[in-house]
Design an enzyme around this catalytic site. Structure first.
Site, PDB file in Angstrom:
ATOM      1  N   ASN A  62      18.533  26.142   7.874  1.00 21.05           N
ATOM      2  CA  ASN A  62      18.032  26.318   6.499  1.00 21.05           C
ATOM      3  C   ASN A  62      16.508  26.367   6.393  1.00 21.05           C
ATOM      4  O   ASN A  62      15.981  27.016   5.496  1.00 21.05           O
ATOM      5  CB  ASN A  62      18.623  25.250   5.575  1.00 21.05           C
ATOM      6  N   GLU A  95      18.430  13.776  11.874  1.00 17.89           N
ATOM      7  CA  GLU A  95      18.314  14.163  10.456  1.00 17.89           C
ATOM      8  C   GLU A  95      19.579  14.914  10.111  1.00 17.89           C
ATOM      9  O   GLU A  95      19.726  16.089  10.433  1.00 17.89           O
ATOM     10  CB  GLU A  95      17.098  15.081  10.252  1.00 17.89           C
ATOM     11  N   CYS A 146      19.634  19.766   2.808  1.00 17.56           N
ATOM     12  CA  CYS A 146      20.382  18.570   3.198  1.00 17.56           C
ATOM     13  C   CYS A 146      20.279  17.444   2.178  1.00 17.56           C
ATOM     14  O   CYS A 146      21.209  16.686   1.990  1.00 17.56           O
ATOM     15  CB  CYS A 146      19.868  18.085   4.540  1.00 17.56           C
ATOM     16  N   GLU A 150      11.248  11.409   9.716  1.00 13.41           N
ATOM     17  CA  GLU A 150      10.280  12.461  10.014  1.00 13.41           C
ATOM     18  C   GLU A 150       9.123  12.325   9.024  1.00 13.41           C
ATOM     19  O   GLU A 150       9.230  11.659   7.993  1.00 13.41           O
ATOM     20  CB  GLU A 150      10.951  13.838   9.902  1.00 13.41           C
TER      21      GLU A 150
HETATM   22  N1  LIG Z   1      18.614  15.558   7.205  1.00 16.53           N
HETATM   23  C1  LIG Z   1      17.940  16.666   7.314  1.00 16.53           C
HETATM   24  O1  LIG Z   1      16.738  16.656   7.453  1.00 16.53           O
HETATM   25  C2  LIG Z   1      18.650  17.981   7.300  1.00 16.53           C
HETATM   26  C3  LIG Z   1      19.987  18.074   7.628  1.00 16.53           C
HETATM   27  N2  LIG Z   1      20.623  19.293   7.644  1.00 16.53           N
HETATM   28  C4  LIG Z   1      22.047  19.342   7.927  1.00 16.53           C
HETATM   29  O2  LIG Z   1      22.340  20.411   8.821  1.00 16.53           O
HETATM   30  C5  LIG Z   1      23.631  20.945   8.556  1.00 16.53           C
HETATM   31  C6  LIG Z   1      23.577  22.453   8.454  1.00 16.53           C
HETATM   32  O3  LIG Z   1      22.986  23.016   9.556  1.00 16.53           O
HETATM   33  P1  LIG Z   1      23.843  23.643  10.769  1.00 16.53           P
HETATM   34  O4  LIG Z   1      22.897  24.487  11.557  1.00 16.53           O
HETATM   35  O5  LIG Z   1      25.102  24.246  10.252  1.00 16.53           O
HETATM   36  O6  LIG Z   1      24.233  22.338  11.577  1.00 16.53           O
HETATM   37  P2  LIG Z   1      25.011  22.213  12.953  1.00 16.53           P
HETATM   38  O7  LIG Z   1      25.274  20.771  13.072  1.00 16.53           O
HETATM   39  O8  LIG Z   1      26.140  23.150  13.045  1.00 16.53           O
HETATM   40  O9  LIG Z   1      23.961  22.682  14.067  1.00 16.53           O
HETATM   41  C7  LIG Z   1      22.687  22.096  14.185  1.00 16.53           C
HETATM   42  C8  LIG Z   1      22.077  22.463  15.513  1.00 16.53           C
HETATM   43  O10 LIG Z   1      22.742  21.751  16.561  1.00 16.53           O
HETATM   44  C9  LIG Z   1      23.085  22.633  17.620  1.00 16.53           C
HETATM   45  N3  LIG Z   1      24.258  22.080  18.301  1.00 16.53           N
HETATM   46  C10 LIG Z   1      25.563  22.208  17.955  1.00 16.53           C
HETATM   47  N4  LIG Z   1      26.335  21.521  18.831  1.00 16.53           N
HETATM   48  C11 LIG Z   1      25.518  20.944  19.737  1.00 16.53           C
HETATM   49  C12 LIG Z   1      25.715  20.110  20.881  1.00 16.53           C
HETATM   50  N5  LIG Z   1      26.936  19.717  21.256  1.00 16.53           N
HETATM   51  N6  LIG Z   1      24.631  19.697  21.581  1.00 16.53           N
HETATM   52  C13 LIG Z   1      23.396  20.061  21.191  1.00 16.53           C
HETATM   53  N7  LIG Z   1      23.139  20.861  20.138  1.00 16.53           N
HETATM   54  C14 LIG Z   1      24.188  21.291  19.399  1.00 16.53           C
HETATM   55  C15 LIG Z   1      23.297  23.957  16.914  1.00 16.53           C
HETATM   56  O11 LIG Z   1      23.218  25.022  17.836  1.00 16.53           O
HETATM   57  C16 LIG Z   1      22.179  23.942  15.899  1.00 16.53           C
HETATM   58  O12 LIG Z   1      20.961  24.343  16.486  1.00 16.53           O
HETATM   59  C17 LIG Z   1      24.065  20.310   7.264  1.00 16.53           C
HETATM   60  O13 LIG Z   1      24.997  19.283   7.506  1.00 16.53           O
HETATM   61  C18 LIG Z   1      22.800  19.699   6.700  1.00 16.53           C
HETATM   62  O14 LIG Z   1      22.995  18.641   5.843  1.00 16.53           O
HETATM   63  C19 LIG Z   1      19.953  20.430   7.347  1.00 16.53           C
HETATM   64  C20 LIG Z   1      18.617  20.389   7.026  1.00 16.53           C
HETATM   65  C21 LIG Z   1      17.879  19.166   6.944  1.00 16.53           C
END
Ligand SMILES: NC(=O)C1=CN([C@@H]2O[C@H](COP(=O)(O)OP(=O)(O)OC[C@H]3O[C@@H](n4cnc5c(N)ncnc54)[C@H](O)[C@@H]3O)[C@@H](O)[C@H]2O)C=CC1
Length: 485
Positions: free
Chosen positions: A154, A251, A285, A459
């Protein structure tokens, strides 16, 4: 000027673009035309090795520089980012589908703020002196080593900078793996840091899916992992990091409450709810997607919210007058649509929206449900799309208990004219990032992060330094050594 959408090569390692076309192709799909606009390749084991070896080597040189020198590089990078804000914003829009109107003010600018802020702190990262009679202890604040950053889709530029800036300020090297959905922007961050004088290898970018992320975080040369992603991914990444006793910042997702009391200013509360639900088409998020509205203000709130939503302009996100873009992918649109169907099936009142829009593009209308109850799926699960759930409440005690009745704890907000109550509510919220009479602002000076399943660590702000450095305690004896025998 406009950057070509197709990058020179897939990865940026050791100060240059590199590729290995044996890696799985990753298409970048335009959210408006649904066409492939660029292709990168997932990192092969050879690319992963190159990135880690280069970071390991570069980190030693980088850590040997003074904080002032490191800070200068970061601040130069911030200047370059600001000077190129327009082309970086266009690229961010092409990567994510977010409206240019948003990206011009929220992405490269936020990244530049992080580089400038941590660049400014770099020279003042010190240990302390602890006098113990004649003896004394001093502490050295030292880098962790090689850090891996893994991003969500995002905020590709912002996440690359929010992780990179504190890591580099502390003397670490970073290997950043962007989300496979938005692989373009982090490459520009790497290029700019290099152009600003950063030694080759201190900030490498490698592309790939979960397997590449996993290969990076399980390598014995890696000392820390910082992930922005969903809770299920966080559980896997945290577990993998734990196996190697690595430092982590997590995060993760949220289902944050936004509480609006009867005495709130309706116009401001509606603005807060819009910022907390529909910015970036709801793909934020920290969004306050459970909007608890006290019964006395409910009718006025829903009336003004519906009127204000008439100001939504959907369309080509590159058109600067457009203020509401498509979802990042067909997959994400379908997931969100599934939640909307569940909301209707479980008996929530659809106030507005709920449908796809446009002939092409992953557009979903901003959607508001009222009469949502705590047990409904749309009130429990993170949707990550433009879906607001409005829930009724009567009393302060009741709403606080319901606001906290979630496994998430990223953010929480309250709108009220009674400041005593506002502070009481915030003290009671089980959330890492709270707002009083506003929502979703994230300046670099303030800590950002979650409690409960929403995350570990913070962060931004001075707090991030604690997560990218470690203290070494040094005992210095000024006299003879006493031993029992
Ligand atoms: N707390 C925060 O600062 C934020 C949290 N988010 C959260 O992110 C999510 C949406 O983003 P997505 O990209 O769909 O999340 P996702 O969890 O599907 O992927 C996040 C990242 O992790 C990588 N990844 C996936 N499996 C992995 C593994 N086994 N080992 C290492 N890396 C792995 C992916 O390739 C990607 O780069 C939502 O749940 C949202 O709430 C999004 C923005 C900010």
């Amino acid at each position: 000027m406009r950057y070509p959408v197709q990058p020179t090569a897939s990865h940026f390692i050791d100060g240059q673009y590199v590729d290995d076309t044996d890696g799985t192709p990753i298409p970048v799909i335009c959210q408006m035309s649904e066409k492939v606009i660029a292709t990168v390749h997932a990192a092969t084991p050879a690319i992963v090795e190159m990135a880690i070896a280069s970071a390991k080597r570069a980190q030693v040189e980088w850590a040997a520089m003074t904080g002032t020198e490191r800070g200068r590089v970061l601040r130069r990078a911030a200047d370059i980012m600001r000077a190129r804000n327009h082309e970086l914003s266009v690229l961010e829009t092409e990567d994510t589908g977010k409206p240019l109107q948003e990206t011009l003010v929220a992405d490269a600018t936020s990244g530049a703020d992080a580089l400038e802020y941590f660049g400014g702190l770099a020279a003042s990262l010190t240990g302390e002196h602890i006098q113990l009679g004649d003896d004394f202890v001093y502490t050295r604040r030292e880098p962790l080593g090689v850090c891996v950053g893994i991003g969500a889709w995002n905020y590709p530029t912002q996440i690359a900078c929010w992780k990179g800036a504190p890591a580099l300020a502390c003397g670490n090297a970073m290997i950043f793996k962007p989300s496979e959905t938005t692989p373009l922007c982090a490459l520009k961050v790497a290029e700019i840091l290099h152009e600003a004088g950063g030694p080759a290898g201190i900030y490498n970018v490698v592309q790939g899916m979960g397997e590449v992320g996993n290969a990076l975080i399980t390598d014995p040369r890696v000392d820390k992992v910082s992930l922005t992603g969903s809770v299920p991914t966080g559980q896997k990444v945290y577990a993998a990091a734990a196996a190697g006793i690595r430092h982590v910042t997590m995060e993760l997702g949220g289902k944050s409450p936004l509480v609006i009391f009867d005495d709130a200013d309706v116009e401001n509360a509606v603005s807060g709810a819009i910022l907390g639900n529909f910015y970036s088409s709801g793909q934020v998020c920290s969004n306050g997607t459970r909007v608890f509205v006290q019964k006395g203000i409910k009718a006025a709130f829903l009336k003004r919210l519906t009127e204000r939503l008439a100001g939504v302009k959907m369309g080509d996100p590159l058109d600067e007058t457009v203020n509401f873009g498509p979802m990042v992918s067909a997959r994400q649109r379908d997931i969100v649509e599934g939640f909307i169907e569940k909301g209707i099936a479980e008996g929530a009142t659809l106030v507005t929206g709920g449908k796809r829009a446009g002939d092409t593009g992953f557009f979903l209308e901003p959607t508001v449900f009222a009469d949502v109850t705590d047990d409904m799926t749309i009130a429990r699960d993170e949707i990550f799309g433009p879906v607001m759930s409005v829930l009724d409440f009567d009393t302060e005690d009741e709403v606080l208990a319901r606001a906290n009745a979630t496994e998430f704890g990223l953010a929480a907000g309250v709108f009220t004219a009674d400041l005593t109550r506002a502070h009481r509510m915030v003290a009671g919220f089980e959330a890492g990032t709270c707002y009083i009479n506003t929502y979703n602002l994230a300046p670099v000076e303030a800590p950002f992060g979650g409690s409960k399943k929403s995350g570990v660590g913070r962060e931004n702000s001075k707090a991030a330094i604690e997560h990218y450095s470690q203290l070494k305690g040094v005992y210095v004896a000024m006299g003879d050594v006493e031993a029992p025998f």
